[in-house]
Design a protein around this motif. Structure first.
Motif, short mmCIF file in Angstrom:
data_model
loop_
_atom_site.label_atom_id
_atom_site.label_comp_id
_atom_site.label_asym_id
_atom_site.label_seq_id
_atom_site.Cartn_x
_atom_site.Cartn_y
_atom_site.Cartn_z
N LEU A 155 0.94 0.08 11.83
CA LEU A 155 0.04 -0.83 11.09
C LEU A 155 0.10 -2.25 11.68
O LEU A 155 -0.93 -2.91 11.84
N ASN A 200 -5.46 -4.58 3.43
CA ASN A 200 -5.79 -3.74 4.60
C ASN A 200 -7.28 -3.87 4.95
O ASN A 200 -7.65 -3.90 6.13
N VAL A 213 -6.13 3.84 5.42
CA VAL A 213 -5.27 3.47 4.29
C VAL A 213 -6.11 2.94 3.11
O VAL A 213 -5.83 3.24 1.95
N THR A 245 0.82 -1.21 0.00
CA THR A 245 0.00 0.00 0.00
C THR A 245 0.86 1.26 0.00
O THR A 245 0.58 2.19 -0.75
N LEU A 246 1.92 1.29 0.81
CA LEU A 246 2.75 2.50 0.85
C LEU A 246 3.46 2.73 -0.48
O LEU A 246 3.48 3.84 -1.01
N GLU A 253 -7.36 5.84 1.44
CA GLU A 253 -6.29 6.56 0.72
C GLU A 253 -5.98 5.89 -0.62
O GLU A 253 -5.80 6.56 -1.63
N THR A 309 -6.14 2.94 11.38
CA THR A 309 -5.15 3.28 10.35
C THR A 309 -5.41 2.46 9.08
O THR A 309 -5.35 2.99 7.97
N HIS A 310 -5.69 1.16 9.24
CA HIS A 310 -5.96 0.35 8.04
C HIS A 310 -7.18 0.87 7.30
O HIS A 310 -7.20 0.91 6.06
#
Ligand SMILES: NC(=O)C1=CN([C@@H]2O[C@H](COP(=O)(O)OP(=O)(O)OC[C@H]3O[C@@H](n4cnc5c(N)ncnc54)[C@H](OP(=O)(O)O)[C@@H]3O)[C@@H](O)[C@H]2O)C=CC1
Ligand SMILES: CC(C)(CO)C(=O)C(=O)O
Length: 319
Positions: A228, A284, A304, A203-204, A307, A300-301
């Protein structure tokens, strides 16, 4: 044993070709992506390189599902999560599946084994995860990333059935193929351990459109990974899923893998950069779902997931 690969994309080619070339077993390839099938048929095989070097044509047998009348002992399935239901339905209609056959898959994300389970006996399903980086340059052209013998993977019988002669033979063939198999004690924790890794790295790298070696240049990545992983471990602990390693060892795995696979754009980026949807809901999103079903919110997941979908949607505004 004889193998049939369903999904002759990056990873399907990697498994099938290493099995054919190194384990000397018979392998047939089934694919539904027309440009790929037609290219392989016209050029007489698939072009294979390693780290962009030594490109050579490897002859292979490639079929559309409806053309195929063979009977492999084991199917190896590598589709994208969102393509799988349609693929299995088409293959089943084409008469590809038989009661005696085994099936192996090491797709990223989760949700695929429940679908595969609808077509095969559950004690014939072998689960896997692959820390193996591969890029499909285009139809009929695959690039194995990383040096020879760097391949590493885990496998385990679905729902922790005992090992039998067939599962042991699959392991031995994978070993001779130099796929680096390790037999895990427990299937679900093994699979989820790869999901939580991809939930950081894939993902990043995708959102920032960077290679793994570029990601790790930012000194904040271990902290981002820790945040994460903390949510992933909290969710999995509540669901009694025994992940492999500790929170800290998984952070270290991210650091080490990003250095080892520094030139690799994760498979999620490969979809993203070609304008396709990503597997983020199965990565995620799957962790977040486990959290929600166990009264825990993976904030956070969940963020994400938004995002990545935002980045997918914003591609239309970029040149
Ligand atoms: N690649 C990797 O390094 C790794 C991948 N995995 C996992 O393995 C599974 C299979 O992934 P992978 O083998 O990477 O995917 P594939 O290489 O199979 O994806 C290729 C598919 O993408 C579509 N496609 C369309 N246009 C192009 C194009 N120009 N170039 C390439 N593909 C195109 C085609 O499907 P269509 O036209 O129908 O969209 C094609 O069948 C996934 O779950 C993945 O997460 C796991 C470990 C590592
Ligand atoms: C190769 C690896 C392990 C990198 O994250 C992967 O799973 C992918 O590219 O999807």
């Amino acid at each position: 044993m004889k193998y049939g690969v369903i999904g002759a994309g990056a990873m399907g080619y990697r498994y099938g070709i290493l099995l054919k070339e190194n384990a000397n077993v018979e392998v047939d390839f089934i694919d539904t992506w027309k440009p790929n099938v037609e290219k392989v048929k016209s050029q007489g095989g698939v072009y294979v390189s390693r780290d962009h070097q030594n490109k050579k044509l490897i002859p292979i047998n490639m079929y559309y599902p409806e053309e195929y009348s063979g009977h492999p002992d084991v199917w190896i399935i590598f589709k994208k999560q969102m393509q799988l239901s349609e693929e299995l339905e088409r293959d089943s209609k084409a008469g590809l599946f038989h009661k005696d056959q085994y099936v192996f898959s090491a797709m990223n994300g989760m949700g695929h084994f429940e679908k595969i389970d609808q077509y095969f006996d559950e004690n014939h399903i072998v689960t896997g995860t692959a820390m193996i980086a591969t890029v499909l340059n285009g139809p009929g052209d695959v690039d194995f990333m990383g040096p020879k013998n760097s391949e590493a993977m885990h496998m385990a019988p679905y729902k922790n059935y005992s090992l039998n002669d067939t599962t042991k033979s699959i392991f031995n063939d994978f070993d001779r193929a130099t796929l680096g198999p390790v037999m895990a004690d427990e299937w679900l924790g093994m699979c989820m351990t790869k999901v939580i890794f991809n939930a950081v790295v894939n993902t990043l790298c995708t959102m920032f459109e960077i290679r793994m070696g570029e990601l790790i240049q930012y000194e904040g990545v271990p902290d981002m990974a820790r945040q994460l992983f903390n949510e992933s471990f909290d969710a999995c602990e509540r669901a009694n899923i025994p992940l492999l390693g500790t929170r800290q060892s998984n952070v270290q795995l991210v650091i080490d893998s990003c250095h080892a696979l520094k030139y690799h754009y994760p498979s999620m980026y490969q979809d993203f950069s070609k304008g396709r949807n990503t597997e983020v809901d199965y990565i995620n999103g799957y962790i977040a779902k486990i959290g929600r079903s166990n009264d825990y919110i993976c904030k956070t997941h969940e963020f994400v997931v938004h995002e990545v979908h935002l980045a997918e949607k914003m591609r239309q505004f970029k040149k």
